[in-house]
Design a protein around this motif. Structure first.
Motif, PDB file in Angstrom:
ATOM      1  N   LEU A 110      16.645  -9.146  -3.355  1.00 30.08           N
ATOM      2  CA  LEU A 110      17.429  -7.914  -3.487  1.00 30.08           C
ATOM      3  C   LEU A 110      17.891  -7.761  -4.929  1.00 30.08           C
ATOM      4  N   HIS A 111      18.247  -8.874  -5.536  1.00 33.49           N
ATOM      5  CA  HIS A 111      18.661  -8.861  -6.931  1.00 33.49           C
ATOM      6  C   HIS A 111      17.473  -8.482  -7.820  1.00 33.49           C
ATOM      7  N   LEU A 112      16.332  -9.095  -7.545  1.00 32.85           N
ATOM      8  CA  LEU A 112      15.122  -8.857  -8.338  1.00 32.85           C
ATOM      9  C   LEU A 112      14.699  -7.388  -8.305  1.00 32.85           C
ATOM     10  N   VAL A 113      14.782  -6.770  -7.136  1.00 35.34           N
ATOM     11  CA  VAL A 113      14.344  -5.371  -7.040  1.00 35.34           C
ATOM     12  C   VAL A 113      15.524  -4.403  -7.190  1.00 35.34           C
ATOM     13  N   GLN A 114      16.649  -4.932  -7.643  1.00 38.46           N
ATOM     14  CA  GLN A 114      17.841  -4.138  -7.941  1.00 38.46           C
ATOM     15  C   GLN A 114      18.313  -3.284  -6.769  1.00 38.46           C
ATOM     16  N   LEU A 115      18.390  -3.940  -5.607  1.00 40.03           N
ATOM     17  CA  LEU A 115      18.899  -3.237  -4.424  1.00 40.03           C
ATOM     18  C   LEU A 115      20.018  -4.039  -3.758  1.00 40.03           C
ATOM     19  N   GLU A 116      20.783  -4.738  -4.579  1.00 45.15           N
ATOM     20  CA  GLU A 116      21.874  -5.528  -4.011  1.00 45.15           C
ATOM     21  C   GLU A 116      22.826  -4.626  -3.242  1.00 45.15           C
ATOM     22  N   GLY A 117      23.310  -5.139  -2.129  1.00 43.84           N
ATOM     23  CA  GLY A 117      24.281  -4.378  -1.345  1.00 43.84           C
ATOM     24  C   GLY A 117      23.644  -3.453  -0.319  1.00 43.84           C
ATOM     25  N   LEU A 118      22.322  -3.280  -0.400  1.00 47.63           N
ATOM     26  CA  LEU A 118      21.677  -2.368   0.557  1.00 47.63           C
ATOM     27  C   LEU A 118      21.013  -3.119   1.705  1.00 47.63           C
ATOM     28  N   ASP A 119      21.308  -4.417   1.832  1.00 49.98           N
ATOM     29  CA  ASP A 119      20.586  -5.244   2.802  1.00 49.98           C
ATOM     30  C   ASP A 119      20.727  -4.803   4.252  1.00 49.98           C
ATOM     31  N   LYS A 120      21.856  -4.129   4.574  1.00 51.14           N
ATOM     32  CA  LYS A 120      22.067  -3.750   5.978  1.00 51.14           C
ATOM     33  C   LYS A 120      21.583  -2.341   6.294  1.00 51.14           C
ATOM     34  N   ARG A 121      21.064  -1.658   5.281  1.00 47.36           N
ATOM     35  CA  ARG A 121      20.563  -0.300   5.523  1.00 47.36           C
ATOM     36  C   ARG A 121      19.242  -0.346   6.284  1.00 47.36           C
ATOM     37  N   TYR A 122      18.938   0.796   6.922  1.00 50.04           N
ATOM     38  CA  TYR A 122      17.643   0.959   7.571  1.00 50.04           C
ATOM     39  C   TYR A 122      16.748   1.809   6.649  1.00 50.04           C
ATOM     40  N   PHE A 143       0.847  -1.191   0.000  1.00 48.51           N
ATOM     41  CA  PHE A 143       0.000   0.000   0.000  1.00 48.51           C
ATOM     42  C   PHE A 143       0.875   1.230   0.000  1.00 48.51           C
ATOM     43  N   GLN A 144       0.263   2.317  -0.431  1.00 47.26           N
ATOM     44  CA  GLN A 144       0.983   3.589  -0.491  1.00 47.26           C
ATOM     45  C   GLN A 144       1.638   3.912   0.849  1.00 47.26           C
ATOM     46  N   HIS A 145       0.885   3.675   1.909  1.00 45.89           N
ATOM     47  CA  HIS A 145       1.414   4.039   3.222  1.00 45.89           C
ATOM     48  C   HIS A 145       1.704   2.815   4.086  1.00 45.89           C
ATOM     49  N   TYR A 146       1.927   1.687   3.434  1.00 45.64           N
ATOM     50  CA  TYR A 146       2.231   0.464   4.162  1.00 45.64           C
ATOM     51  C   TYR A 146       3.713   0.510   4.477  1.00 45.64           C
ATOM     52  N   ALA A 147       4.051   1.221   5.533  1.00 48.89           N
ATOM     53  CA  ALA A 147       5.443   1.549   5.816  1.00 48.89           C
ATOM     54  C   ALA A 147       6.287   0.316   6.152  1.00 48.89           C
ATOM     55  N   LEU A 148       7.564   0.459   5.903  1.00 49.08           N
ATOM     56  CA  LEU A 148       8.503  -0.590   6.310  1.00 49.08           C
ATOM     57  C   LEU A 148       8.690  -0.518   7.821  1.00 49.08           C
ATOM     58  N   PHE A 149       9.161  -1.598   8.401  1.00 49.01           N
ATOM     59  CA  PHE A 149       9.455  -1.570   9.836  1.00 49.01           C
ATOM     60  C   PHE A 149      10.747  -0.785  10.028  1.00 49.01           C
ATOM     61  N   LYS A 150      10.633   0.313  10.734  1.00 49.99           N
ATOM     62  CA  LYS A 150      11.747   1.275  10.845  1.00 49.99           C
ATOM     63  C   LYS A 150      12.963   0.708  11.578  1.00 49.99           C
ATOM     64  N   HIS A 151      12.686  -0.134  12.558  1.00 53.58           N
ATOM     65  CA  HIS A 151      13.780  -0.653  13.385  1.00 53.58           C
ATOM     66  C   HIS A 151      14.439  -1.891  12.772  1.00 53.58           C
ATOM     67  N   MET A 152      13.968  -2.278  11.580  1.00 51.34           N
ATOM     68  CA  MET A 152      14.557  -3.455  10.930  1.00 51.34           C
ATOM     69  C   MET A 152      15.335  -3.025   9.692  1.00 51.34           C
ATOM     70  N   THR A 153      16.403  -3.778   9.380  1.00 54.41           N
ATOM     71  CA  THR A 153      17.177  -3.489   8.173  1.00 54.41           C
ATOM     72  C   THR A 153      16.349  -3.922   6.956  1.00 54.41           C
ATOM     73  N   VAL A 154      16.861  -3.555   5.779  1.00 60.46           N
ATOM     74  CA  VAL A 154      16.228  -3.953   4.528  1.00 60.46           C
ATOM     75  C   VAL A 154      16.066  -5.479   4.484  1.00 60.46           C
TER      76      VAL A 154
END
Ligand code: ADP
Ligand code: MG
Length: 345
Positions: free
Chosen positions: A117-129, A80-91
């Protein structure tokens, strides 16, 4: 997995939010529900996802009766548009969330997260918040999280609604690509006709809780089924008139052949700005207009034309033609209409 919705109804108090809606979404398709704000799109999607219950009607997923199944049993992913990610969890933790809930083993989870991560082209960002990501990246993580448990149906409610135009454009292209790769049956809601026309295989146009038309982008654009669809999808002009002879609407020198109307019916003739033919000298079946505005629209020039009786219409003509003819504000021109649709009002 296909989606079958039959005679679905939902009221909030006396307000009818979903009005006897039925449709079928083919396995593997990318279908859009397009409608203005308040037309009941989100309510419909929430009912399909199981977050909201219908007053009556049925929803079948893969042909199995799912009307009263819980969300978890449905194997449906949603964003959803505002279905936010969990802020305290990494990607990575966000993406793994649906997998952990389902108690997959660690190695399997780690592999699946990398794959996504590969599918959504965000490899390497797994540890980001989430706070360290752009809006577009966050929505891609939300999509990865929804896709992680391999849902058979993906429901997206204005997933790019909160993003700026440029990022939306990129994500539109990206989601088409993602859909080709995953082939998950996808139903997405939008109020943005460009989004729907550009990426969906099929479009359901919704107005006041009802589906007004279902078809491909081309069907809906070229053959609107109602006057709501004609004015909501694409730019359009209209004039109001009635029959001057059986099967003929006259408006000045314009003559429109129509059928299915009686003398005295109020008829609206809709025509797109690009179906207005403008010439500097009169030809048959044209009316006179005065240019009141010229607007630069990239390869096209938009003319606003006063055609009398307090009626203004717009015409879109190629820039080269406009420049060669020297059209400018205040000038008199002649117009014809090359394609139109008529509806009773
Ligand atoms: P859309 O997504 O097309 O903008 P919605 O499905 O969110 O439309 O809402 C359709 C109508 O139903 C709106 O007028 C809204 O105010 C009303 N509505 C939605 N949810 C509720 C609710 N929980 N209680 C009362 N009215 C609601
Ligand atoms: Mg909504």
């Amino acid at each position: 997995m296909s989606i079958d919705v039959k005679n679905l109804n939902k009221k909030f108090g006396a307000f009818v939010a979903v009005n006897n809606v039925s449709f079928h979404v083919k396995t593997g398709s990318l279908t859009a529900i397009l409608g203005p704000s308040g037309s009941g799109k989100s309510t419909l999607l929430r009912i399909i996802s199981g977050l909201e219950t219908a007053d009556s009607g049925e929803i079948h997923l893969t042909g199995a009766e799912s009307t009263y199944q819980s969300v978890k049993d449905r194997n449906v992913g949603f964003v959803f548009q505002h279905y936010a990610l969990f802020k305290h969890m990494t990607v990575a933790e966000n993406i793994a969330f649906g997998l952990n809930v389902r108690k997959r083993n660690r190695e399997e989870t780690r592999e699946r997260v990398q794959e996504l991560l590969h599918l959504v082209q965000l490899e390497g960002l797994d540890k980001r918040y989430p706070s360290q990501l752009s809006g577009g990246q966050k929505q891609r993580v939300a999509l990865a999280r929804a896709l992680a448990p391999r849902p058979q149906v993906l429901l997206l409610d204005e997933p790019f609604g909160a993003l700026d135009a440029k990022v939306r454009d990129e994500l539109r292209e990206w989601i088409t690509h993602l859909h080709k790769e995953t082939n998950v049956t996808t139903l997405f809601v939008t109020h943005d006709q460009h989004e729907a026309l550009e990426i969906a295989d099929r479009i359901l146009v919704m107005n006041k809780g009802s589906i007004e038309q279902e078809g491909t982008a081309l069907d809906i654009f070229d053959h609107p089924a109602s006057h709501f669809v004609a004015q909501f999808v694409g730019e359009t002009n209209y004039i109001e008139a009635s029959l001057c002879e059986p099967e003929l609407v006259c408006w000045g020198s314009f003559k429109f052949s129509v059928n299915g109307y009686k003398m005295g019916d109020k008829i609206r003739i809709y025509f797109r700005p690009n179906d207005v033919y403008v010439s500097p000298t009169p030809e048959t079946l044209q009316v006179k207009g005065v240019i009141t505005e010229t607007r630069f629209r990239g390869p096209l020039i938009e003319l606003t034309l006063d055609i009398g009786e307090d009626k203004f219409i717009t015409a879109l003509i190629p820039k080269g033609v406009a420049l060669a003819s020297g059209y400018k504000k205040g000038e008199e021109v002649f117009l014809g209409i090359t394609a139109f649709h008529s509806f009773r009002v």
